[in-house]
Design a protein around this motif. Structure first.
Motif, mmCIF file in Angstrom:
data_model
loop_
_atom_site.group_PDB
_atom_site.id
_atom_site.type_symbol
_atom_site.label_atom_id
_atom_site.label_comp_id
_atom_site.label_asym_id
_atom_site.label_seq_id
_atom_site.Cartn_x
_atom_site.Cartn_y
_atom_site.Cartn_z
ATOM 1 N N ASP A 39 0.854 -1.113 -0.087
ATOM 2 C CA ASP A 39 0.058 -0.042 -0.144
ATOM 3 C C ASP A 39 0.950 1.306 -0.073
ATOM 4 O OD1 ASP A 39 -2.339 1.727 0.404
ATOM 5 O OD2 ASP A 39 -1.649 1.943 2.446
ATOM 6 N N THR A 40 0.886 2.046 -1.089
ATOM 7 C CA THR A 40 1.690 3.290 -1.068
ATOM 8 C C THR A 40 0.885 4.296 -0.368
ATOM 9 O OG1 THR A 40 2.225 2.830 -3.503
ATOM 10 C CG2 THR A 40 2.453 5.015 -2.553
ATOM 11 N N ALA A 41 1.860 4.863 1.010
ATOM 12 C CA ALA A 41 1.075 5.781 1.844
ATOM 13 C C ALA A 41 1.372 7.192 1.168
ATOM 14 C CB ALA A 41 1.943 5.545 3.175
ATOM 15 N N TRP A 42 2.359 7.418 0.399
ATOM 16 C CA TRP A 42 2.660 8.642 -0.406
ATOM 17 C C TRP A 42 3.440 8.523 -1.344
ATOM 18 C CZ3 TRP A 42 7.218 10.938 -0.138
ATOM 19 C CH2 TRP A 42 7.890 10.799 0.977
ATOM 20 N N SER A 43 3.466 9.230 -2.546
ATOM 21 C CA SER A 43 4.429 9.334 -3.721
ATOM 22 C C SER A 43 4.412 10.713 -4.155
ATOM 23 C CB SER A 43 3.788 8.441 -4.694
ATOM 24 O OG SER A 43 4.568 8.322 -5.819
ATOM 25 N N GLU A 44 5.818 11.129 -4.273
ATOM 26 C CA GLU A 44 5.871 12.311 -4.672
ATOM 27 C C GLU A 44 6.896 12.512 -5.917
ATOM 28 O OE1 GLU A 44 4.224 15.309 -3.761
ATOM 29 O OE2 GLU A 44 3.100 14.439 -2.273
ATOM 30 N N ALA A 45 6.853 13.591 -6.676
ATOM 31 C CA ALA A 45 7.751 13.725 -7.759
ATOM 32 C C ALA A 45 8.841 14.798 -7.089
ATOM 33 C CB ALA A 45 7.357 14.424 -8.885
ATOM 34 N N THR A 46 10.093 14.067 -7.292
ATOM 35 C CA THR A 46 11.274 15.080 -6.830
ATOM 36 C C THR A 46 11.848 15.718 -7.824
ATOM 37 O OG1 THR A 46 13.046 13.109 -7.417
ATOM 38 C CG2 THR A 46 11.689 12.859 -5.107
ATOM 39 N N GLY A 47 11.680 15.589 -9.163
ATOM 40 C CA GLY A 47 12.311 16.193 -10.181
ATOM 41 C C GLY A 47 13.742 15.912 -10.342
ATOM 42 N N ASP A 48 14.267 14.684 -10.020
ATOM 43 C CA ASP A 48 15.831 14.342 -9.858
ATOM 44 C C ASP A 48 15.641 12.982 -9.818
ATOM 45 O OD1 ASP A 48 18.430 14.515 -10.010
ATOM 46 O OD2 ASP A 48 18.698 15.574 -8.171
ATOM 47 N N GLU A 49 16.864 12.286 -10.394
ATOM 48 C CA GLU A 49 16.996 10.838 -10.301
ATOM 49 C C GLU A 49 17.439 10.524 -8.785
ATOM 50 O OE1 GLU A 49 20.129 9.258 -12.664
ATOM 51 O OE2 GLU A 49 20.876 11.309 -13.044
ATOM 52 N N ALA A 50 17.204 9.236 -8.429
ATOM 53 C CA ALA A 50 17.548 9.027 -7.063
ATOM 54 C C ALA A 50 19.070 8.364 -7.222
ATOM 55 C CB ALA A 50 16.461 7.981 -6.517
ATOM 56 N N TRP A 51 19.624 8.644 -6.257
ATOM 57 C CA TRP A 51 21.064 8.228 -6.043
ATOM 58 C C TRP A 51 21.204 7.334 -4.699
ATOM 59 C CZ3 TRP A 51 25.942 11.575 -7.743
ATOM 60 C CH2 TRP A 51 25.900 11.751 -9.454
ATOM 61 N N HIS A 52 20.658 7.953 -3.616
ATOM 62 C CA HIS A 52 20.538 7.046 -2.439
ATOM 63 C C HIS A 52 19.239 7.631 -1.588
ATOM 64 C CE1 HIS A 52 24.745 7.435 -3.152
ATOM 65 N NE2 HIS A 52 24.834 6.083 -2.800
ATOM 66 N N VAL A 53 18.767 6.982 -0.990
ATOM 67 C CA VAL A 53 17.816 7.343 0.118
ATOM 68 C C VAL A 53 17.964 6.792 1.437
ATOM 69 C CG1 VAL A 53 15.643 7.538 -1.457
ATOM 70 C CG2 VAL A 53 16.088 5.399 -0.502
ATOM 71 N N TRP A 54 17.706 7.562 2.571
ATOM 72 C CA TRP A 54 17.968 7.098 3.909
ATOM 73 C C TRP A 54 16.932 7.335 4.853
ATOM 74 C CZ3 TRP A 54 22.042 9.833 1.112
ATOM 75 C CH2 TRP A 54 23.026 9.489 0.949
ATOM 76 N N PRO A 55 16.583 6.571 5.929
ATOM 77 C CA PRO A 55 15.700 7.053 6.973
ATOM 78 C C PRO A 55 16.749 7.906 7.731
ATOM 79 C CG PRO A 55 16.586 4.877 7.235
ATOM 80 C CD PRO A 55 17.195 5.243 5.969
ATOM 81 N N ALA A 56 16.009 8.814 8.705
ATOM 82 C CA ALA A 56 16.764 9.642 9.587
ATOM 83 C C ALA A 56 15.943 9.718 10.784
ATOM 84 C CB ALA A 56 17.409 10.681 8.558
ATOM 85 N N HIS A 57 16.539 10.038 11.951
ATOM 86 C CA HIS A 57 15.870 10.411 13.214
ATOM 87 C C HIS A 57 15.761 12.160 12.991
ATOM 88 C CE1 HIS A 57 16.213 6.394 15.164
ATOM 89 N NE2 HIS A 57 17.245 6.303 14.867
ATOM 90 N N GLY A 58 14.526 12.407 13.055
ATOM 91 C CA GLY A 58 13.989 13.899 13.311
ATOM 92 C C GLY A 58 13.842 14.368 14.671
ATOM 93 N N PRO A 59 13.171 15.588 14.792
ATOM 94 C CA PRO A 59 13.318 16.029 16.005
ATOM 95 C C PRO A 59 11.982 15.401 16.918
ATOM 96 C CG PRO A 59 12.219 17.578 14.241
ATOM 97 C CD PRO A 59 12.968 16.741 13.776
ATOM 98 N N ASP A 60 12.142 15.607 18.096
ATOM 99 C CA ASP A 60 11.127 14.800 18.819
ATOM 100 C C ASP A 60 10.923 13.405 18.862
ATOM 101 O OD1 ASP A 60 10.862 17.310 20.258
ATOM 102 O OD2 ASP A 60 9.528 17.995 18.586
#
Length: 439
Positions: A39-60
């Motif tokens: 199930d796709t939670a969301w999908s957005e166009a980035t306007g660029d080709e993907a080289w890497h993707v990472w998960p990251a810890h954000g605030p709070d």
């Protein structure tokens, strides 16, 4: 045949049928039969080709997704909102880790500049693209950047960049901490590039550097070599995992299929072996609660017509599973999506498929992708709902891998017993059809 012999043969047939059906169903579905969907939670166009993707810890305690493209860098919230965006030069190297120890992860960038500026500039940013360190240019230490890492050394944090010659340089804030070069590092060119920099906490904090020539060196906080290993063939993949007791190990995979597992603190060889071909990617994973390494790539020659493979090895190099796939595997991720203590594997193949499979090799779900070479994977960790991040060409998606278990009685073992029961009834029915004995 005596009646006792016939009974023994019948029992053997029933047991064999039960065992065969149970084994095949458990290999494909696990102990409980499960249906999978994406199930796709969301999908957005980035306007660029993907080289890497990472998960990251954000605030709070929130989670973020960091997208690294050929010319852009962006940070996304779990609901698909873009939190920050920046433009970077083509060829920029990026990594994500906690630089200042506050629990949030920062973004380190190593970019190539043209004269009269420095050949390589290094800087650390927050997830909102605010500067954490000054932009430092390395005038003579490095040429074209090949990789960058935030090291986990004890003491002040260091950012280490490496180049295509085989040299590394470390910065502690704005200051040059040390320089290190592999042998024959002045020749230049892609065969000498240090494309892999992986920090480990073992040995008081080391940086494991992998060079395309097959050399793997561990470097300490002072820039001194702690240990060295040579794979014996060009290096294609490097990953850090853990042994059963928690100690860290390094997995090195080669261009022709050779691999080695090394104790991260000492460099001691824990196990070696050969896989069917080029080991293009490796990831730490868990199988039935035990740490393993999943490695995948291009099968040379093909395996029964399949040009790709996914293999699972333990901490001593024993091959636990080998699964041929259509198309070479371009990227790989691992996560426990159903909470059973075993990670599922997600593979991107050259056959334009994204495949969810068990470590044992059973395919659970297949979906089409637009660009195998341009598809990158990551997993946003969550104890109850890990999500798969897919950078598919110019699109960034977050997907939930959904599983629906069958009824409690609908298990592999129960179905195996059911097949045995049907076979028993069939044999009993056939026994009644025997002609009467001669008079």
């Amino acid at each position: 045949m005596s009646r006792l012999g016939g009974t023994a043969v019948t029992l053997l047939l029933l047991g064999a049928a039960d065992a065969l059906v149970t084994h095949r169903l458990e290999a494909r579905y696990g102990p409980h039969v499960t249906r999978w969907a994406s199930d796709t939670a969301w999908s957005e166009a980035t306007g660029d080709e993907a080289w890497h993707v990472w998960p990251a810890h954000g605030p709070d305690g929130s989670s973020r997704v960091v997208f690294h493209g050929s010319k852009s860098l962006s940070v996304w919230a779990p609901d698909g909102k873009r939190m920050a965006h920046g433009v970077i030069p083509w060829g920029t190297n990026v990594t994500v880790a906690d630089y200042d120890g506050d629990g949030q992860e920062e973004i380190a960038v190593a970019a190539e500049n043209l004269p009269p500026a420095a050949p390589v500039s290094v800087q650390v940013f927050t997830q909102s693209m605010g500067a954490v360190t000054p932009n430092v240019g390395l005038l003579v230490s490095l040429e074209n950047p090949a990789s960058v890492a935030i090291a986990s050394f004890a003491g002040p944090r260091q950012v280490v960049a490496a180049d295509f010659r085989g040299c590394l340089a470390s910065l502690a804030g704005p200051d040059l901490a040390w320089e290190y070069c592999f042998p024959n590092s002045k020749v230049g060119g892609d065969p000498y590039a240090v494309r892999h920099l992986l920090p480990v906490t073992a040995g008081g904090g080391l940086l494991v550097a992998g060079r395309a020539t097959g050399e793997v060196d561990a470097i300490d906080a002072a820039g001194k070599r702690a240990w060295s290993f040579h794979l014996g063939e060009p290096l294609r993949s490097l990953a850090v995992g853990r042994l059963e007791g928690g100690a860290e190990l390094a997995f090195a995979g080669g261009d022709q299929g050779r691999f080695a597992l090394l104790h991260a603190a000492t460099g001691r060889t824990l196990g070696t072996g050969t896989l069917p071909g080029m080991v293009m990617v490796a990831r730490p994973a868990v199988w039935e609660g035990q740490p393993v390494i999943a490695a995948a790539g291009l099968a040379e020659p093909s395996i029964r017509g399949h040009s790709g493979f996914v293999a699972v090895v333990d901490g001593e190099g024993r091959k636990l599973a080998m699964t041929p796939l259509d198309g070479q595997v371009m990227d790989l991720a691992a996560a426990d999506f159903d909470g059973d203590g075993t990670d599922e594997l997600i593979a991107v193949t050259g056959a334009y498929r994204l495949i969810l499979l068990r470590p044992s090799g059973a395919a659970l779900l297949e979906e089409a992708i637009a660009s195998p070479s341009g598809t990158k994977l990551a997993v946003v960790p969550d104890a109850t709902d890990p999500r798969l991040v897919v950078g598919d060409g110019p699109n960034l998606q977050v997907r939930r891998m959904l599983h629906v278990d069958g009824p409690g009685w609908y298990t592999a073992r129960a179905l195996g017993a059911l097949v045995s029961g049907i076979l028993l009834l069939t044999l009993a029915a056939l026994a009644t059809l025997r002609p009467p004995p001669p008079q």
